[in-house]
Structure formats: structure tokens, C-alpha cells
Design a protein around this motif. Structure first.
Motif, PDB file in Angstrom:
ATOM      1  N   MET A   1      53.773  30.663  96.103  1.00 22.01           N
ATOM      2  CA  MET A   1      54.422  29.973  97.010  1.00 22.01           C
ATOM      3  C   MET A   1      53.134  29.182  97.246  1.00 22.01           C
ATOM      4  SD  MET A   1      55.651  31.064 100.765  1.00 22.01           S
ATOM      5  CE  MET A   1      56.797  33.576  99.590  1.00 22.01           C
ATOM      6  N   ALA A  54      56.053  40.633 105.461  1.00 15.35           N
ATOM      7  CA  ALA A  54      57.470  41.423 105.289  1.00 15.35           C
ATOM      8  C   ALA A  54      58.553  41.262 107.055  1.00 15.35           C
ATOM      9  CB  ALA A  54      58.290  42.610 105.367  1.00 15.35           C
ATOM     10  N   ILE A  57      57.479  37.119 107.900  1.00 15.79           N
ATOM     11  CA  ILE A  57      58.445  36.362 106.719  1.00 15.79           C
ATOM     12  C   ILE A  57      60.774  36.436 107.350  1.00 15.79           C
ATOM     13  CG2 ILE A  57      59.423  36.168 104.257  1.00 15.79           C
ATOM     14  CD1 ILE A  57      56.702  37.150 103.283  1.00 15.79           C
ATOM     15  N   VAL A  58      60.588  38.180 107.491  1.00 17.74           N
ATOM     16  CA  VAL A  58      62.188  37.764 107.370  1.00 17.74           C
ATOM     17  C   VAL A  58      62.477  37.635 108.822  1.00 17.74           C
ATOM     18  CG1 VAL A  58      64.033  39.641 108.114  1.00 17.74           C
ATOM     19  CG2 VAL A  58      62.135  39.702 106.150  1.00 17.74           C
ATOM     20  N   GLU A  61      62.403  34.174 108.972  1.00 16.73           N
ATOM     21  CA  GLU A  61      64.223  33.388 107.939  1.00 16.73           C
ATOM     22  C   GLU A  61      65.331  33.926 108.688  1.00 16.73           C
ATOM     23  OE1 GLU A  61      63.800  36.700 104.367  1.00 16.73           O
ATOM     24  OE2 GLU A  61      64.786  35.338 103.342  1.00 16.73           O
ATOM     25  N   MET A  64      65.344  30.327 110.350  1.00 16.24           N
ATOM     26  CA  MET A  64      65.466  29.606 109.992  1.00 16.24           C
ATOM     27  C   MET A  64      67.256  29.433 109.686  1.00 16.24           C
ATOM     28  SD  MET A  64      63.156  29.437 106.410  1.00 16.24           S
ATOM     29  CE  MET A  64      63.911  28.693 105.895  1.00 16.24           C
ATOM     30  N   MET A  65      67.367  30.584 109.854  1.00 15.28           N
ATOM     31  CA  MET A  65      69.876  30.527 109.747  1.00 15.28           C
ATOM     32  C   MET A  65      70.031  30.421 111.166  1.00 15.28           C
ATOM     33  SD  MET A  65      70.037  34.082 107.602  1.00 15.28           S
ATOM     34  CE  MET A  65      71.664  34.160 106.415  1.00 15.28           C
ATOM     35  N   ASP A  83      62.200  25.432 103.669  1.00 14.25           N
ATOM     36  CA  ASP A  83      62.399  26.748 103.032  1.00 14.25           C
ATOM     37  C   ASP A  83      60.745  27.125 102.437  1.00 14.25           C
ATOM     38  OD1 ASP A  83      63.737  29.074 101.964  1.00 14.25           O
ATOM     39  OD2 ASP A  83      65.839  28.112 101.657  1.00 14.25           O
ATOM     40  N   PHE A  84      61.228  28.323 101.848  1.00 16.56           N
ATOM     41  CA  PHE A  84      59.638  28.684 101.524  1.00 16.56           C
ATOM     42  C   PHE A  84      59.797  28.565 100.155  1.00 16.56           C
ATOM     43  CE2 PHE A  84      60.811  31.982 104.737  1.00 16.56           C
ATOM     44  CZ  PHE A  84      59.693  32.585 105.393  1.00 16.56           C
TER      45      PHE A  84
ATOM     46  N   PRO B 178      74.022  30.151 105.588  1.00 17.47           N
ATOM     47  CA  PRO B 178      72.925  29.315 104.720  1.00 17.47           C
ATOM     48  C   PRO B 178      72.623  30.537 103.686  1.00 17.47           C
ATOM     49  CG  PRO B 178      72.205  30.266 107.216  1.00 17.47           C
ATOM     50  CD  PRO B 178      73.977  30.478 106.810  1.00 17.47           C
ATOM     51  N   ARG B 183      63.842  35.522  99.413  1.00 19.35           N
ATOM     52  CA  ARG B 183      65.086  36.212  99.051  1.00 19.35           C
ATOM     53  C   ARG B 183      66.268  35.510  97.956  1.00 19.35           C
ATOM     54  NH1 ARG B 183      67.056  39.312 103.025  1.00 19.35           N
ATOM     55  NH2 ARG B 183      65.550  38.598 103.471  1.00 19.35           N
TER      56      ARG B 183
END
Lengths: 482, 247
Positions: A1, A54, A57-58, A61, A64-65, A83-84, B178, B183
Motif C-alpha cells: 500500500m 483489521a 481497516i474493515v 471499508e 466507504m461502502m 480506495d485502498f 460496491p 479485499r
């Protein structure tokens, strides 16, 4: 990353990085600007340390969704998401206002303030739940009160979008939430019940009303599970000046079994906006926690629940609607209002959990708007209320399933629309008179309500010329709030 | 770019036309056919001609196990009904059509995406992805972040982070999802021409590369006509009956 060192004065994808507003364990917030964007905005950058936590990060995510899919005044406007693949970030509106966390310093608040704050947060929840999102981390620090008055939620890192994959559900074995506020079903790993947010709002109201957290600050998962079976100290025991209706509302939100809570945020908001109409139960006057035996029973029930967690997704946001019957009590309208009652009975019979609001408008003279509420005025008002309850009597409603409202207004249709809007009504049932020269001349109340109400409107008519009393109905456009 | 994925058409002209018309309505820049153009259905000639014509205009077309069987005439481990349909299909197709099918590749990549009929570990072995463990094997066999496949006739979505097992999600039709984050994702397409998820509507998928969103589409089509042709061609009746119930 590939990560880039951000600092004040640098730019990223056209965003000029300004002041660092907050640096926390989860994320860093920068004030940013970009030409063409005329609202204050911030960039949220996840704090990714070498260990790549984790949870962070999750959570990022999930945000972001979810955030780009939300709209309206009760969430920050999403400007950009990256995004990542490169430096991950979210740019969103900087909400101008104050955090509810600050208000907590003033607790205990007077009951009216608690109800006002609760109603604002409940209204924000209605909007969020209608967008198919459960927040799952409702607490004062995640709620901003805008300068314009509305409550807005921030931080969707633990949230669940009910139509999108839940990246958190399978990821972690520990319950995800904030200790004092987490709902019993979240403790049991169910992340798809909108009533979880109602529970957390109940904790918040309890805290604001008493300055005490109902289950303290649990430090272990064993302590977290106490809320599955142990009831909190009744708020009125801590602060006797809390009125019974507020204790009723708070303890109903805090029921360990979600089916005993308010089924929707709209019904909770309705009660907080109409304290006089709340049906009081044993909860309202309770002064002690449950005794040894009931607690033991609950504990055994909770243990059974823990070994068989409920299937998620049983509760949909469309459940338990608020239905408003606009009843015309004037002379000569008997058959039509009977037809309306028949239609109301059909709706009640086909939909579980309906909350019925029976509304009548007492027309005021446009010219003498501000006539004093004298004895005679109060008598008229009371008589209407009695007539309205009499109209509903054949429906044989359970106590608490219906509320009765006589509105005083010069413009009947406008008053009905205003009531439907303010109370987040899901469906209005209203009568339309047969066509007449007068209606053609002045326009009809029902057609104005159809045009302006923010929800489904069902218009009940009598068949023309026919002798039957069956109603014919038409479903008008369902206009959903955005 | 908006990419339409069409998988498992299986000689169903009515379903293909309905999906293509729907794709044209919602707007698509590129078409990717994920294999199994033929087999089961009564219109292999029309379907191969139509897809070949779209391939000339830039569509990407991959090979499925039924296409390979139709070329060779060998039915391998197929069940009795599938085998009967393949023998019939082999007779129906002319040399040019068989030649078109024989030239198809079984997988392709584009940017961070893998396209394959079955799955990534062995594209010509025709393994099925029906659970998280099988999805995980496929996801670990490719360095591409996104995999689009078909073969199972049931819409499924899987996602996986580097250190954790894959997780299943049942995708609701019409909801843009999305495929973001840190992942990998594996999107199993539903079938255009023979859905088996108890929803008889034809299925296709839309991926928007700019938004990173994937949408599982469902389109109603004229099942009566498609089923009637299967009867008329004296193919096994069950191949017509299953279209009505989507199983």
C-alpha cells in the motif's frame, strides 16, 4: 500500500490539506478545501499502523461502502472516497454545530430537553433506517446537532447497510459496539435489527435524564451481557422529577427483547412529540428493579437466547407503519366516515404493529385567527375529541394503539399535510366527497392532501348513486422522502 | 466503463434478447460473455450467430463446458438430459458456428479483473463455486482483485481479505454493490438462459468500473416461447419445465 505523508499545505487529488482537526487511534481528520466546493469539508484518513489493525481497516471499508450511499440532512454529505489501492480517504461535509457529547456535561437535563433531544435523534434515525442503514454505534460522540437544529450522525464504521455485504459480521468474534450503548442483540452478534439503534438511543436518554449510565461502563464481555437479563434502576428512582411518561419511553427503548421496544424510530419520535398521548404501563411507575425470581427467570431466558442467537434480518424498516385517518365529523358525512372506518379496519387487519393517529381539523375563521381560547373554544375542542373517539370506537382498538388529535387551523388540507409530515406518517386515509359544484369551485381537501403529503395517500369514496356503503379506494402516488 | 456480463445463455434466444435489450436501455459500453452459449435450449444457432456478431464488434467471448462439448460432441460426465441436448446441438450447428466456438478461450484478464466460466484454479476442469471454501480456492489462485464467473446458474457474491476465509453474500437483484476495499471479490453470475435460484427471470450483471459497483440484474422474458421451442425440438421435457420454476 503506497502511503503518502499528509501535512498542512500539501495537496492530494486536488484537495488542499488544511488544519489537522483530530488525530485519534482510528483516523486523522484534516480540514481540506477544493475549488468548486463551497461547503466546509474534512478529509478522514484511517490510521493504519504497521500492524495493520483489521478493525480499523474493515471499519473504514464499511464507511466507504455506506457513506456515499446516504443522503439528507441527518448525515454528512459525502464528497469523495478513495480506495485502498492508493492512500485511502473519505472527504465529507464538516458539520457545523456541536457534538451531543458536550451537552452530556449538562446532564441531568430537564425532561423536556431530554424529550426534545430524543425526538431529534429519533427523527434522524427514521431517515437513516429508511435508507436501509442501521447505525449500530449510537452514542453522544457520534451525534452532531447542526446549527440549523437537526441531529446528524457521524462515523459509520460499525454500521450495517441491509442490502450490502456486512464486512464486519464474519470478521470478528467479539461484539462490535461501544460498551455502555451496545444493544443486547449486538452482544449476541446480530447486526441487522433497526431496533438496536432504538436501544442505544434509550441508553442515551437515560444518561441525559439521570446523569447515570443504565449499565455503567462495562469492561468485560461478561459485564456486557448483563443487559440481556438485568433491568436498569428505574430513572424516576434516581430523579423523582422525571415524569412517568418519560420513564415509560426510556424503559421501553431499553427492553432486552427487541419485540418489546418501539418497532420503529417513527413511533418513538411520535411519542416524544406527544407526551400526553403516551399509554402508560407498569414501566411508567416502576420504582424498583426486578426482584430475585423474575431476574433469575430472565437470566435463564437470556442463556437460551445466547445459545441460539436469533436469525438476523427478520425486522424490516417498512414494518409497524404510522397510519393517519383524517376524519371529517361534519353533518351529512356519516356514510363516508363509516366507509373510512371500514378502510382503516382493513389496513389494521392486514398490517401488524400499525400505530393509528385519528385526526380531525377544527376550522378556524381566517380573519379572526387569534381569537382567545375561551371557555367556549375549549368546549368545542373537547366535544370534537369525544366525537373522534366515538368514531373510532367500533374499531375496538387496544389501548395505546391509537391516538386522537383535534387540530385547529384555517386551512384544513395544509394542517393535515403538516401533521403527516411532522409525525412521519406512512399512510394517510382520507375521504373525498362526491363531486359537487362547490368542490369544483374551491378545490378539494383530499386532492390537496394527495398532492402535498410526503407519503402514500388512500382516498375513500362512496360509489356514486349506488346504495351500498362499500368504499371505493384509490391509492395515490407514494412519494418517498429523499 | 460499464461492462455487461452474460453467462450461461444455453441456447435461450428469448432470454438473451431480453437481457440485451435491458442492457441497451440501462447503457453498457462493453459486453463480456462468460461461456455456455449453447446446450439445453432450442436456439443454439441464433445465439451463436448473435454472439459471434457482437464479438466482431468488440465483445469478449469465453468458452464454457457445454460449448466445448458441443464442438467435440463428447458429453463426458454430463447428465442424461444435458448429454441429449449437446448431441442435438452438435447436429444443429454448422461448421462455421462450431469453428467459432472452438476458438474461444476459457479465461481472460483485464486491469484488476479475471473473467472465467468456471473458476480460477483450473478453468478447463469446470469446477463449481457453490460455497465459501470453493470461492476461497479460486480467489487464492488469482492475483486479480475481482473475479467474474458463471457456470453455477445461481447469483452469488464472495469477498475475502488476505488473512481471513471468504464470506458469502446473497446479492439482492437491482442493488448496486460496491466491490471496494482492501479485499478480493468473486461475483458468480446468474444464468441468462436457465436460472436455478428459484427465480425464473433471466440474469445478467453490470459492473461500473468508475464507481466500482456491481449490480445483479434480473429481467423477465417470454418463457412460454422458449419452453415451447424445447418441446418442438423434442428435447427432454424437463429442460422446458425447469425454466418456469427457475430450478
Amino acid at each position: 500500500m503506497a502511503r503518502q505523508q499528509l501535512q498542512t499545505g500539501s495537496t492530494l487529488d486536488g484537495f488542499l490539506i488544511g488544519e489537522k482537526l483530530h488525530a485519534g487511534g482510528m483516523a486523522t481528520l484534516w480540514r481540506v478545501t477544493r475549488p468548486g466546493i463551497d461547503i466546509p469539508i474534512v478529509m478522514k484518513v484511517p490510521t493504519i499502523l504497521d500492524g495493520d489493525d483489521a478493525t480499523i481497516i474493515v471499519g473504514f471499508e464499511m464507511e466507504m461502502m455506506i457513506l456515499p450511499r446516504l443522503s439528507g440532512v441527518h448525515v454528512p454529505r459525502c464528497i469523495a472516497v478513495k480506495d485502498f489501492a492508493q492512500q485511502p480517504y473519505i472527504v465529507m461535509e464538516y458539520i457545523q454545530g456541536h457534538s451531543l457529547l458536550k451537552t452530556l456535561d449538562e446532564a441531568p437535563l430537564p425532561p423536556d430537553r431530554v424529550a426534545e433531544i430524543g425526538a431529534k435523534v429519533a427523527v434522524a434515525l427514521i431517515d437513516l433506517h429508511r435508507q436501509n442503514v442501521v447505525h449500530l454505534d449510537i452514542k453522544p460522540s457520534n451525534i452532531m446537532m447542526r446549527d440549523t437544529g437537526e441531529a446528524a450522525f457521524i462515523d459509520f464504521g460499525l454500521s450495517r447497510h441491509l442490502s450490502l455485504p456486512d464486512l464486519l459480521e464474519e470478521e470478528f468474534r467479539v461484539p462490535m459496539g461501544t460498551g455502555p450503548y451496545i444493544s443486547p442483540e449486538q452482544v449476541l452478534h446480530n447486526r441487522s435489527d433497526v431496533r438496536s439503534d432504538i436501544f442505544s438511543l434509550g441508553v442515551l436518554l437515560y444518561h441525559f435524564a439521570t446523569r447515570v449510565r443504565p449499565w455503567g461502563l462495562p469492561k468485560s464481555s461478561r459485564a456486557l451481557r448483563r443487559r440481556l437479563w438485568r433491568d436498569p434502576v428505574p430513572p424516576r428512582k434516581l430523579r423523582p422529577d422525571i415524569p412517568p411518561w418519560l420513564q415509560e419511553v426510556i424503559l421501553r427503548c431499553l427492553e432486552p427483547d427487541p419485540t418489546l421496544r418501539y418497532p420503529t424510530a417513527a413511533q418513538l419520535a411520535f411519542d416524544l412529540q406527544h407526551p400526553d398521548e403516551i399509554r402508560l404501563t407498569e414501566r411508567a411507575t416502576r420504582m424498583e428493579r426486578a426482584g430475585f425470581l423474575p431476574t433469575l427467570r430472565r437470566r435463564m431466558k437470556a442463556a437460551a437466547l445466547e445459545s441460539h442467537p436469533r436469525e438476523p434480518g427478520e425486522q424490516s424498516t417498512a414494518a409497524a407503519p404510522i397510519v393517519m385517518a383524517a376524519v371529517d365529523l361534519s353533518e351529512g358525512m356519516e356514510r363516508l366516515s363509516a366507509a373510512l372506518r371500514l378502510e382503516v379496519a382493513r389496513v389494521l387487519g392486514s398490517t401488524p404493529g400499525v400505530r393509528l393517529a385519528c385526526v380531525n381539523v377544527l376550522r378556524q375563521n381566517r380573519i379572526a385567527m387569534n381569537y382567545p381560547r375561551d371557555e367556549e373554544g375549549r368546549n368545542i375542542h373537547m366535544r370534537r375529541l369525544v366525537e373522534l373517539k366515538e368514531w373510532a370506537r367500533p374499531l375496538k382498538l387496544d389501548q395505546g394503539a391509537a391516538t386522537f388529535h383535534v387540530l385547529e387551523a384555517a386551512d384544513t388540507a395544509a394542517a393535515l399535510v403538516e401533521f403527516a409530515t411532522a409525525n412521519h406518517v406512512d399512510q394517510v386515509l382520507i375521504c373525498a366527497r362526491a363531486s359537487s359544484n362547490l368542490r369544483r369551485f374551491v378545490g378539494s381537501v383530499s386532492s390537496q392532501v394527495v398532492a402535498e403529503a410526503p407519503c402514500t395517500v388512500t382516498v375513500v369514496r362512496l360509489p356514486q348513486g349506488g346504495e351500498t356503503s362499500a368504499a371505493t379506494t384509490e391509492i395515490a402516488a407514494a412519494i418517498t422522502r429523499t | 466503463m460499464r461492462i455487461a456480463f452474460l453467462s450461461d445463455i444455453h441456447g435461450n434466444r428469448e432470454a438473451l434478447d431480453a437481457c440485451l435489450a435491458h442492457a441497451a436501455r440501462v447503457g453498457v459500453d462493453r459486453y463480456v460473455f462468460l461461456g455456455d452459449l449453447v446446450g439445453y435450449g432450442a436456439d443454439p444457432v441464433y445465439v451463436v450467430d448473435k454472439v459471434a456478431e457482437m464479438a466482431d464488434e468488440g465483445a469478449l467471448v469465453l468458452l464454457g463446458n457445454h460449448d466445448a462439448a458441443a464442438v467435440s460432441g463428447e458429453i463426458g460426465g454430463m447428465n442424461q438430459y444435458a448429454g441429449e441436448a449437446i448431441r442435438w446441438t452438435h447436429q444443429e450447428l454448422d461448421d462455421a458456428q462450431l469453428e467459432f466456438l472452438s476458438r474461444l478461450k476459457s479465461s481472460a484478464t483485464e486491469d484488476d479483473r479475471l473473467y472465467v466460466h468456471s473458476e480460477a484454479t483450473a478453468p478447463n476442469a469446470w469446477h463449481y463455486v457453490t460455497n465459501a471454501a470453493e470461492a476461497e480456492r479460486s480467489l487464492r489462485a488469482t492475483d486479480k482483485r475481482l473475479t467474474f464467473c458463471g457456470h453455477v446458474h445461481r447469483p452469488q457474491l464472495y469477498h475475502m481479505t488476505a488473512m481471513k476465509p471468504a464470506v458469502y453474500f446473497k446479492p439482492p437483484p437491482g442493488q448496486p454493490i460496491p466491490l471496494v476495499g482492501n479485499r478480493k471479490w468473486l461475483a458468480v453470475q446468474g444464468a441468462v438462459g436457465q436460472p436455478r435460484d428459484e427465480n425464473p427471470a433471466a440474469a445478467w450483471g453490470l459492473f461500473d468500473t468508475d464507481k466500482g459497483e456491481f449490480t445483479y440484474m434480473r429481467v423477465p422474458y417470454d418463457i412460454e416461447t422458449a419452453a415451447g421451442k424445447i418441446h418442438a425440438a423434442r428435447l427432454p421435457q424437463i429442460l422446458a419445465a425447469r425454466l418456469y420454476i427457475g430450478r
